[in-house]
Structure formats: C-alpha cells, structure tokens
Design a protein around this motif. Structure first.
Motif, PDB file in Angstrom:
ATOM      1  N   MET A   1       0.841  -1.180   0.000  1.00  0.00           N
ATOM      2  CA  MET A   1       0.000   0.000   0.000  1.00  0.00           C
ATOM      3  C   MET A   1       0.890   1.248   0.000  1.00  0.00           C
ATOM      4  SD  MET A   1      -3.063   0.876   2.587  1.00  0.00           S
ATOM      5  CE  MET A   1      -3.788   2.472   2.592  1.00  0.00           C
ATOM      6  N   THR A   2       0.496   2.230  -0.755  1.00  0.00           N
ATOM      7  CA  THR A   2       1.256   3.465  -0.876  1.00  0.00           C
ATOM      8  C   THR A   2       1.055   4.336   0.359  1.00  0.00           C
ATOM      9  OG1 THR A   2       0.974   3.403  -3.271  1.00  0.00           O
ATOM     10  CG2 THR A   2       1.628   5.496  -2.314  1.00  0.00           C
ATOM     11  N   LYS A   3       2.161   4.845   0.888  1.00  0.00           N
ATOM     12  CA  LYS A   3       2.102   5.730   2.041  1.00  0.00           C
ATOM     13  C   LYS A   3       2.557   7.120   1.613  1.00  0.00           C
ATOM     14  CE  LYS A   3       3.748   6.580   6.670  1.00  0.00           C
ATOM     15  NZ  LYS A   3       4.680   6.274   7.718  1.00  0.00           N
ATOM     16  N   VAL A   4       1.702   8.102   1.843  1.00  0.00           N
ATOM     17  CA  VAL A   4       2.015   9.485   1.496  1.00  0.00           C
ATOM     18  C   VAL A   4       2.143  10.277   2.795  1.00  0.00           C
ATOM     19  CG1 VAL A   4       1.248  11.556   0.266  1.00  0.00           C
ATOM     20  CG2 VAL A   4       0.752   9.278  -0.681  1.00  0.00           C
ATOM     21  N   THR A   5       3.245  11.011   2.912  1.00  0.00           N
ATOM     22  CA  THR A   5       3.490  11.843   4.082  1.00  0.00           C
ATOM     23  C   THR A   5       3.705  13.275   3.614  1.00  0.00           C
ATOM     24  OG1 THR A   5       4.587   9.981   5.177  1.00  0.00           O
ATOM     25  CG2 THR A   5       4.943  12.179   6.122  1.00  0.00           C
ATOM     26  N   VAL A   6       3.018  14.209   4.297  1.00  0.00           N
ATOM     27  CA  VAL A   6       3.148  15.623   3.974  1.00  0.00           C
ATOM     28  C   VAL A   6       3.580  16.354   5.242  1.00  0.00           C
ATOM     29  CG1 VAL A   6       1.979  17.711   3.178  1.00  0.00           C
ATOM     30  CG2 VAL A   6       1.325  15.475   2.229  1.00  0.00           C
ATOM     31  N   TYR A   7       4.764  16.942   5.198  1.00  0.00           N
ATOM     32  CA  TYR A   7       5.200  17.840   6.267  1.00  0.00           C
ATOM     33  C   TYR A   7       4.682  19.225   5.896  1.00  0.00           C
ATOM     34  CZ  TYR A   7       8.509  14.266   7.832  1.00  0.00           C
ATOM     35  OH  TYR A   7       9.093  13.111   8.308  1.00  0.00           O
ATOM     36  N   SER A   8       3.999  19.884   6.839  1.00  0.00           N
ATOM     37  CA  SER A   8       3.348  21.145   6.501  1.00  0.00           C
ATOM     38  C   SER A   8       3.279  22.077   7.703  1.00  0.00           C
ATOM     39  CB  SER A   8       1.935  20.857   6.003  1.00  0.00           C
ATOM     40  OG  SER A   8       1.128  20.384   7.078  1.00  0.00           O
ATOM     41  N   PRO A  54       5.624  22.816   1.916  1.00  0.00           N
ATOM     42  CA  PRO A  54       5.513  21.416   2.298  1.00  0.00           C
ATOM     43  C   PRO A  54       6.688  20.589   1.767  1.00  0.00           C
ATOM     44  CG  PRO A  54       4.171  21.804   0.364  1.00  0.00           C
ATOM     45  CD  PRO A  54       4.760  23.137   0.764  1.00  0.00           C
ATOM     46  N   GLN A  55       6.874  19.460   2.389  1.00  0.00           N
ATOM     47  CA  GLN A  55       7.766  18.424   1.879  1.00  0.00           C
ATOM     48  C   GLN A  55       6.927  17.155   1.800  1.00  0.00           C
ATOM     49  OE1 GLN A  55      10.739  18.903   0.527  1.00  0.00           O
ATOM     50  NE2 GLN A  55      10.504  21.066   1.067  1.00  0.00           N
ATOM     51  N   ILE A  56       6.905  16.559   0.621  1.00  0.00           N
ATOM     52  CA  ILE A  56       5.984  15.459   0.342  1.00  0.00           C
ATOM     53  C   ILE A  56       6.786  14.212  -0.021  1.00  0.00           C
ATOM     54  CG2 ILE A  56       4.078  14.706  -1.139  1.00  0.00           C
ATOM     55  CD1 ILE A  56       3.960  18.035  -1.537  1.00  0.00           C
ATOM     56  N   PHE A  57       6.385  13.118   0.607  1.00  0.00           N
ATOM     57  CA  PHE A  57       7.002  11.820   0.351  1.00  0.00           C
ATOM     58  C   PHE A  57       5.931  10.829  -0.065  1.00  0.00           C
ATOM     59  CE2 PHE A  57       9.930  13.954   3.102  1.00  0.00           C
ATOM     60  CZ  PHE A  57      11.186  13.513   2.698  1.00  0.00           C
ATOM     61  N   ILE A  58       6.239  10.041  -1.077  1.00  0.00           N
ATOM     62  CA  ILE A  58       5.398   8.905  -1.458  1.00  0.00           C
ATOM     63  C   ILE A  58       6.246   7.677  -1.218  1.00  0.00           C
ATOM     64  CG2 ILE A  58       4.146   7.749  -3.307  1.00  0.00           C
ATOM     65  CD1 ILE A  58       3.635  10.550  -4.506  1.00  0.00           C
ATOM     66  N   ASN A  59       5.800   6.876  -0.263  1.00  0.00           N
ATOM     67  CA  ASN A  59       6.628   5.814   0.301  1.00  0.00           C
ATOM     68  C   ASN A  59       7.919   6.480   0.761  1.00  0.00           C
ATOM     69  OD1 ASN A  59       4.690   3.750  -0.052  1.00  0.00           O
ATOM     70  ND2 ASN A  59       5.262   3.600  -2.194  1.00  0.00           N
ATOM     71  N   GLU A  60       9.063   6.072   0.299  1.00  0.00           N
ATOM     72  CA  GLU A  60      10.308   6.717   0.711  1.00  0.00           C
ATOM     73  C   GLU A  60      10.822   7.688  -0.349  1.00  0.00           C
ATOM     74  OE1 GLU A  60      11.695   6.651   3.764  1.00  0.00           O
ATOM     75  OE2 GLU A  60       9.893   5.508   4.256  1.00  0.00           O
ATOM     76  N   HIS A  61      10.073   7.847  -1.431  1.00  0.00           N
ATOM     77  CA  HIS A  61      10.475   8.753  -2.517  1.00  0.00           C
ATOM     78  C   HIS A  61      10.133  10.192  -2.148  1.00  0.00           C
ATOM     79  CE1 HIS A  61      11.206  10.225  -6.575  1.00  0.00           C
ATOM     80  NE2 HIS A  61      10.051  10.873  -6.491  1.00  0.00           N
ATOM     81  N   HIS A  62      11.117  11.057  -2.171  1.00  0.00           N
ATOM     82  CA  HIS A  62      10.903  12.471  -1.882  1.00  0.00           C
ATOM     83  C   HIS A  62      10.432  13.160  -3.159  1.00  0.00           C
ATOM     84  CE1 HIS A  62      12.576  16.698  -1.097  1.00  0.00           C
ATOM     85  NE2 HIS A  62      11.467  16.567  -0.411  1.00  0.00           N
ATOM     86  N   VAL A  63       9.167  13.547  -3.184  1.00  0.00           N
ATOM     87  CA  VAL A  63       8.606  14.248  -4.335  1.00  0.00           C
ATOM     88  C   VAL A  63       9.120  15.671  -4.363  1.00  0.00           C
ATOM     89  CG1 VAL A  63       6.476  15.052  -5.422  1.00  0.00           C
ATOM     90  CG2 VAL A  63       6.540  12.802  -4.316  1.00  0.00           C
ATOM     91  N   GLY A  64       9.172  16.313  -3.205  1.00  0.00           N
ATOM     92  CA  GLY A  64       9.593  17.704  -3.087  1.00  0.00           C
ATOM     93  C   GLY A  64       8.485  18.524  -2.470  1.00  0.00           C
ATOM     94  N   GLY A  65       8.373  19.762  -2.927  1.00  0.00           N
ATOM     95  CA  GLY A  65       7.363  20.671  -2.403  1.00  0.00           C
ATOM     96  C   GLY A  65       6.137  20.736  -3.294  1.00  0.00           C
ATOM     97  N   CYS A  66       5.370  21.782  -3.117  1.00  0.00           N
ATOM     98  CA  CYS A  66       4.128  21.955  -3.865  1.00  0.00           C
ATOM     99  C   CYS A  66       4.387  22.025  -5.370  1.00  0.00           C
ATOM    100  CB  CYS A  66       3.409  23.211  -3.369  1.00  0.00           C
ATOM    101  SG  CYS A  66       1.832  23.510  -4.186  1.00  0.00           S
ATOM    102  N   ASP A  67       5.358  22.825  -5.785  1.00  0.00           N
ATOM    103  CA  ASP A  67       5.636  22.973  -7.213  1.00  0.00           C
ATOM    104  C   ASP A  67       5.999  21.640  -7.855  1.00  0.00           C
ATOM    105  OD1 ASP A  67       5.125  25.693  -7.065  1.00  0.00           O
ATOM    106  OD2 ASP A  67       7.246  26.253  -6.971  1.00  0.00           O
ATOM    107  N   GLU A  68       6.811  20.856  -7.177  1.00  0.00           N
ATOM    108  CA  GLU A  68       7.200  19.551  -7.715  1.00  0.00           C
ATOM    109  C   GLU A  68       6.015  18.595  -7.757  1.00  0.00           C
ATOM    110  OE1 GLU A  68      11.006  21.313  -6.008  1.00  0.00           O
ATOM    111  OE2 GLU A  68       8.969  21.125  -5.266  1.00  0.00           O
ATOM    112  N   LEU A  69       5.149  18.662  -6.760  1.00  0.00           N
ATOM    113  CA  LEU A  69       3.954  17.811  -6.753  1.00  0.00           C
ATOM    114  C   LEU A  69       3.043  18.165  -7.926  1.00  0.00           C
ATOM    115  CD1 LEU A  69       2.363  15.613  -5.133  1.00  0.00           C
ATOM    116  CD2 LEU A  69       1.133  17.519  -4.078  1.00  0.00           C
ATOM    117  N   LEU A  70       2.814  19.455  -8.134  1.00  0.00           N
ATOM    118  CA  LEU A  70       1.965  19.893  -9.247  1.00  0.00           C
ATOM    119  C   LEU A  70       2.583  19.520 -10.587  1.00  0.00           C
ATOM    120  CD1 LEU A  70       0.910  23.391  -7.878  1.00  0.00           C
ATOM    121  CD2 LEU A  70      -0.518  21.342  -8.011  1.00  0.00           C
TER     122      LEU A  70
END
Length: 84
Positions: A1-8, A54-70
């Motif tokens: 299962m995918t785990k998403v974590t958002v530091y905000s 924000p700092q966003i992680f999907i599982n252990e992959h660091h997506v980045g912030g809002c701009d990177e997520l978008l």
C-alpha cells in the motif's frame, strides 16, 4: 500500500494547495504539522535536505514541495508514484 506523508504548516498556502491536490485524487496521507509539532522539523530536514514546507514523500520517494507535486501531476508521473 502506498504511504504518502506531507510535512506542513497550517498557515502555509503552498501546503494547502498540495493537500487539496492529494484530496482531489482521494489520496489518504499522513500530515505532520511542524508548526504544532516543532520537534518533527529536524526529521523533515534530515529526510528532505530542505527546510521549507511542504515536503511530500510517497513511500520513501521524496517528491519535493508543492511545485514539484503539481509538476508531477501535470506530467502524469504522480499517478505512477501513487500506484507503486
């Protein structure tokens, strides 16, 4: 299962926008509000090597912030990450 974590932080407009995108995709995520839990700030910095939210992680992959997520959403790579 995918785990998403958002530091905000609750007052951050970029955090709100990132969370709205995840919610629009019906993605459950764990939110760590470093404004309410300042002790988690160092954890966020250690994981992301960044000190902004924000700092966003999907599982252990660091997506980045809002701009990177978008950007990932616009490129179609966000759905791929979420389905891993």
């Amino acid at each position: 299962m995918t785990k998403v974590t958002v530091y905000s932080k609750s007052w951050c407009p970029f955090c709100v926008r990132a969370k709205m995108l995840l919610q629009s995709k019906n993605i459950d995520f764990d939110e760590i509000d470093i404004g309410k839990q300042p002790e988690k700030r160092n954890e966020m910095i250690e994981r992301s090597q960044r000190n902004t939210v924000p700092q966003i992680f999907i599982n252990e992959h660091h997506v980045g912030g809002c701009d990177e997520l978008l950007a990932a959403d616009a490129q179609g790579t966000l759905d791929q990450l979420l389905n891993t």
